[in-house]
Design an enzyme around this catalytic site. Structure first.
Site, short mmCIF file in Angstrom:
data_model
loop_
_atom_site.label_atom_id
_atom_site.label_comp_id
_atom_site.label_asym_id
_atom_site.label_seq_id
_atom_site.Cartn_x
_atom_site.Cartn_y
_atom_site.Cartn_z
N TYR A 115 -0.88 -0.69 10.69
CA TYR A 115 -1.42 -0.59 8.97
C TYR A 115 0.35 -0.27 7.97
O TYR A 115 0.88 -0.83 7.38
CB TYR A 115 -1.98 -0.15 8.18
CG TYR A 115 -2.48 -0.61 7.48
CD1 TYR A 115 -3.27 -1.62 6.59
CD2 TYR A 115 -2.21 0.56 5.82
CE1 TYR A 115 -3.47 -2.22 5.98
CE2 TYR A 115 -2.56 -0.04 4.99
CZ TYR A 115 -3.36 -1.33 4.73
OH TYR A 115 -3.82 -1.21 3.19
N SER A 165 0.95 -1.53 0.32
CA SER A 165 -0.13 -0.15 0.09
C SER A 165 0.87 0.87 -0.64
O SER A 165 1.78 0.86 0.34
CB SER A 165 -1.09 0.10 1.33
OG SER A 165 -1.46 1.20 1.44
#
Length: 242
Positions: free
Chosen positions: A154, A141
């Site tokens: 995350y 990501s």
């Protein structure tokens, strides 16, 4: 290059995962659709591939469990043959600020997003070395570059994938194995959009959300290319120039 090779896609029942499975099948790969609990969706992807003349099968695995990575690859290789292509696409995202993330949330996110991809790669690399061919692609990501807005757990897990990519790539390149990461952002039809789609698309220079098929297109280009390794490529509609 990919035709006839067994490709394991984790998180294969999700939006991006399903697009990856379809794209690999279109390249002639034998697709192992890994999933955690959406068996019906995984089964429908397998059926779609088989209806188009391809070969696929679905395999359940809870990658929060340490041994699940090894057992998943064992099951795939027993049913379909040696894994030559690993697309580690599964992920876990729970939005929280830094002061809301407790030890449990931190450990769960790192276990699923970082430990499991490592264990999967660790399991498939020896066989790839023996055969002189391998493709490993971690789906990361842009949060691994920027920190993002989902949370520190995350962002740390995705940044860890980038480090893992570089570490592995330099050590297996001579064996014919490439290791890369693809870092998308704000992709439609996924479970990980961190806000209202209408608002989010106004923040993207191209003026819209990305499509899972566009992530799959880039993934296939990376997997085809034997000279591309140790790279993390962002796919974000121009949000973060680099």
């Amino acid at each position: 290059m990919l035709s006839g090779r067994v490709a394991l896609v984790t998180g294969g029942s999700g939006g991006i995962g399903a697009a990856l499975c379809r794209a690999l099948a279109a390249e002639g790969a034998i697709v192992a659709v890994g999933y955690r609990d959406r068996s019906e969706l995984a089964g429908s992807i397998v059926q779609e591939i088989e209806d188009a003349g391809g070969r696929a099968a679905s395999f359940p695995a809870d990658l929060l469990v340490p041994r699940a990575s090894e057992l998943l690859v064992d099951a795939v290789e027993s049913a379909l043959g040696p894994v030559d292509v690993l697309v580690s696409n599964h992920g876990h995202a729970h939005r929280a600020s830094f002061d809301e993330v407790d030890v449990g949330a931190w450990d769960e996110t790192l276990a699923i997003n970082l430990r499991a991809p490592f264990l999967l790669a660790q399991r498939v690399i020896p066989g790839m070395k023996d055969r002189g061919f391998g493709r490993i692609l971690f789906v990361s990501s842009v949060a691994g570059f920027t920190g993002g807005i989902v949370g520190p757990h995350y962002a740390a897990s995705k940044a860890g994938l980038h480090g893992l990519t570089h570490f592995l790539a330099s050590r297996v390149a001579e064996a014919g194995i490439t290791v890369n990461a693809l870092a998308p952002a704000l992709i439609e039809h996924t479970d990980m959009l961190p806000g209202d789609p209408g608002y989010l698309q106004r923040t993207i220079p191209v003026g819209r959300l990305g499509q899972p098929s566009e992530v799959a297109d880039m993934a296939i280009a990376m997997l085809r290319n034997a000279y591309l390794t140790s790279k993390v490529i962002a796919l974000d509609g121009g949000m973060h120039p680099r």
